[in-house]
Design a protein around this motif. Structure first.
Motif, PDB file in Angstrom:
ATOM      1  N   TRP A  19      45.166  37.958  21.801  1.00 30.18           N
ATOM      2  CA  TRP A  19      43.433  36.379  21.410  1.00 30.18           C
ATOM      3  C   TRP A  19      44.195  35.643  19.737  1.00 30.18           C
ATOM      4  CZ3 TRP A  19      40.031  35.226  23.666  1.00 30.18           C
ATOM      5  CH2 TRP A  19      39.286  36.098  24.843  1.00 30.18           C
ATOM      6  N   HIS A  30      36.236  28.786  22.537  1.00 27.94           N
ATOM      7  CA  HIS A  30      35.577  28.529  22.822  1.00 27.94           C
ATOM      8  C   HIS A  30      34.045  27.401  22.651  1.00 27.94           C
ATOM      9  CE1 HIS A  30      36.927  32.590  23.726  1.00 27.94           C
ATOM     10  NE2 HIS A  30      36.422  32.889  22.627  1.00 27.94           N
ATOM     11  N   SER A  58      32.639  38.115  17.443  1.00 28.42           N
ATOM     12  CA  SER A  58      32.201  36.539  17.120  1.00 28.42           C
ATOM     13  C   SER A  58      33.184  36.306  18.172  1.00 28.42           C
ATOM     14  CB  SER A  58      31.776  37.389  15.915  1.00 28.42           C
ATOM     15  OG  SER A  58      32.082  37.426  15.610  1.00 28.42           O
ATOM     16  N   SER A  80      40.880  39.816  15.822  1.00 22.15           N
ATOM     17  CA  SER A  80      41.452  38.530  15.384  1.00 22.15           C
ATOM     18  C   SER A  80      41.283  37.698  14.127  1.00 22.15           C
ATOM     19  CB  SER A  80      41.102  37.952  16.435  1.00 22.15           C
ATOM     20  OG  SER A  80      41.550  36.648  16.382  1.00 22.15           O
ATOM     21  N   ASP A 106      38.119  46.411  14.690  1.00 26.75           N
ATOM     22  CA  ASP A 106      37.650  46.753  16.357  1.00 26.75           C
ATOM     23  C   ASP A 106      37.079  47.637  16.220  1.00 26.75           C
ATOM     24  OD1 ASP A 106      39.203  47.649  18.836  1.00 26.75           O
ATOM     25  OD2 ASP A 106      41.345  47.716  17.779  1.00 26.75           O
ATOM     26  N   VAL A 107      36.298  47.475  17.842  1.00 22.47           N
ATOM     27  CA  VAL A 107      35.927  48.378  17.677  1.00 22.47           C
ATOM     28  C   VAL A 107      36.099  49.513  19.244  1.00 22.47           C
ATOM     29  CG1 VAL A 107      33.942  46.381  18.497  1.00 22.47           C
ATOM     30  CG2 VAL A 107      35.441  46.449  20.325  1.00 22.47           C
ATOM     31  N   ARG A 108      37.247  49.410  18.662  1.00 21.69           N
ATOM     32  CA  ARG A 108      37.373  51.288  18.867  1.00 21.69           C
ATOM     33  C   ARG A 108      37.314  52.046  18.024  1.00 21.69           C
ATOM     34  NH1 ARG A 108      40.739  47.738  21.448  1.00 21.69           N
ATOM     35  NH2 ARG A 108      40.814  47.665  23.676  1.00 21.69           N
ATOM     36  N   ASN A 124      28.900  38.652  22.743  1.00 18.62           N
ATOM     37  CA  ASN A 124      28.413  37.978  23.992  1.00 18.62           C
ATOM     38  C   ASN A 124      30.505  38.428  24.712  1.00 18.62           C
ATOM     39  OD1 ASN A 124      27.595  35.891  26.085  1.00 18.62           O
ATOM     40  ND2 ASN A 124      29.423  34.796  25.172  1.00 18.62           N
ATOM     41  N   LEU A 125      30.235  38.775  25.767  1.00 20.55           N
ATOM     42  CA  LEU A 125      31.884  38.530  26.130  1.00 20.55           C
ATOM     43  C   LEU A 125      32.503  39.489  25.543  1.00 20.55           C
ATOM     44  CD1 LEU A 125      32.306  34.831  26.874  1.00 20.55           C
ATOM     45  CD2 LEU A 125      31.856  36.681  28.912  1.00 20.55           C
ATOM     46  N   LEU A 126      31.780  40.531  25.230  1.00 17.99           N
ATOM     47  CA  LEU A 126      32.804  41.718  24.690  1.00 17.99           C
ATOM     48  C   LEU A 126      32.927  42.724  25.442  1.00 17.99           C
ATOM     49  CD1 LEU A 126      34.316  43.454  21.769  1.00 17.99           C
ATOM     50  CD2 LEU A 126      32.160  43.951  21.529  1.00 17.99           C
ATOM     51  N   MET A 129      35.637  42.843  27.855  1.00 19.85           N
ATOM     52  CA  MET A 129      37.291  43.529  26.890  1.00 19.85           C
ATOM     53  C   MET A 129      37.972  44.680  27.506  1.00 19.85           C
ATOM     54  SD  MET A 129      37.748  40.386  25.883  1.00 19.85           S
ATOM     55  CE  MET A 129      37.027  39.432  27.364  1.00 19.85           C
ATOM     56  N   PHE A 131      38.822  47.679  27.867  1.00 23.81           N
ATOM     57  CA  PHE A 131      38.434  48.811  27.369  1.00 23.81           C
ATOM     58  C   PHE A 131      37.991  49.912  28.790  1.00 23.81           C
ATOM     59  CE2 PHE A 131      35.869  46.491  24.142  1.00 23.81           C
ATOM     60  CZ  PHE A 131      36.438  46.204  23.459  1.00 23.81           C
TER      61      PHE A 131
END
Ligand SMILES: C[S@@+](CC[C@H](N)C(=O)[O-])C[C@H]1O[C@@H](n2cnc3c(N)ncnc32)[C@H](O)[C@@H]1O
Length: 225
Positions: A19, A30, A58, A80, A106-108, A124-126, A129, A131
């Motif tokens: 990314w 985008h 985002s 990113s 990082d949403v982890r 949106n569109l996360l 990914m 996961f």
């Protein structure tokens, strides 16, 4: 065909690099038009009297900036840094930097806000990914933890009947890969599993360009339910 790392940690690191390089090579990747999901979120959050939104994944902020332009205060996060740099520059250029903040996350990892302190979360569109199913469940549990009772979560994902899925290389664990990007195409069963004890307000398929998408809007039920 690009080789894809599928080990857990290696995959996460490789996706972050992928990314970063995509945003560095193609600023505003985008485009500047908001997503259909962001337009719907404005209606749903507005009707619920919400002022503040936490955005996950985002990117360079086309939706964060749109939401800010509609009067919301937005805290945008992504893993990113090049994308977030672009977001900050555009926010400053457009005079929206008093209503948009951007932070690397990082949403982890656990979400930074304390329990029950957030009015609305948008992504949106996360969730598409790279996961694993357990990472997805943890992420949705984190969103629920940070939302106030009655808080809203609006997300949108690509679905299994998306035409581009036929060009993808199938990987383990329901993931697929194309051009070094790894992700998951959703179906309604997975949305239902993730909704668990949430109140599911809206589940709407739609097309956006060549993408086949699903919009999901959920409410965190009152405490104790
Ligand atoms: C398809 S893009 C969507 C960007 C933006 N939401 C939009 O619609 O313009 C997916 C975004 O998720 C981010 N992302 C992927 N994995 C992530 C993770 N583990 N934590 C945070 N962000 C992640 C990527 O950096 C990328 O910006």
């Amino acid at each position: 065909m690009q080789r894809v790392n599928t080990g857990h940690v290696e995959l996460a690191r490789a996706q972050q690099e992928r990314w970063d390089s995509a945003y560095a090579q193609r600023p505003q990747l985008h485009g500047s038009e908001p997503s259909a999901a962001a337009r719907r979120a404005v209606e749903l959050f507005g009707a619920a009297g919400i002022d503040d939104v936490l955005e996950l994944g985002s990117g360079h902020g086309r939706d964060a900036l749109f939401l800010a332009g509609q009067g919301f205060s937005v805290h945008a996060t992504d893993f990113s840094e090049p994308a977030l740099d672009q977001l900050r520059q555009t926010a400053q250029r457009d005079g929206l930097d008093d209503r948009v903040t951007a932070a690397l996350h990082d949403v982890r990892d656990p979400l930074p806000p304390a329990d029950a302190t957030v009015d609305a979360v948008f992504a949106n569109l996360l969730l598409n990914m790279a996961f694993s199913p357990s990472e997805l469940h943890s992420l949705v549990a984190e969103v629920r933890r940070v939302l106030r009772p009655g808080g809203r979560f609006v997300y949108a994902v690509r679905t299994a009947d998306d035409p581009s899925s036929q060009y993808c290389q199938q990987l383990a664990d329901g993931l697929s890969a194309h051009d070094g990007f790894v992700g998951r195409f959703f179906d309604e069963d997975l949305v239902g599993e993730l909704a668990g004890a949430w109140q599911l307000d809206e589940l709407r398929p739609y097309d956006e360009g060549r993408r086949r998408m699903l919009l999901v809007a959920m409410t965190r039920p009152p405490a104790g339910t």
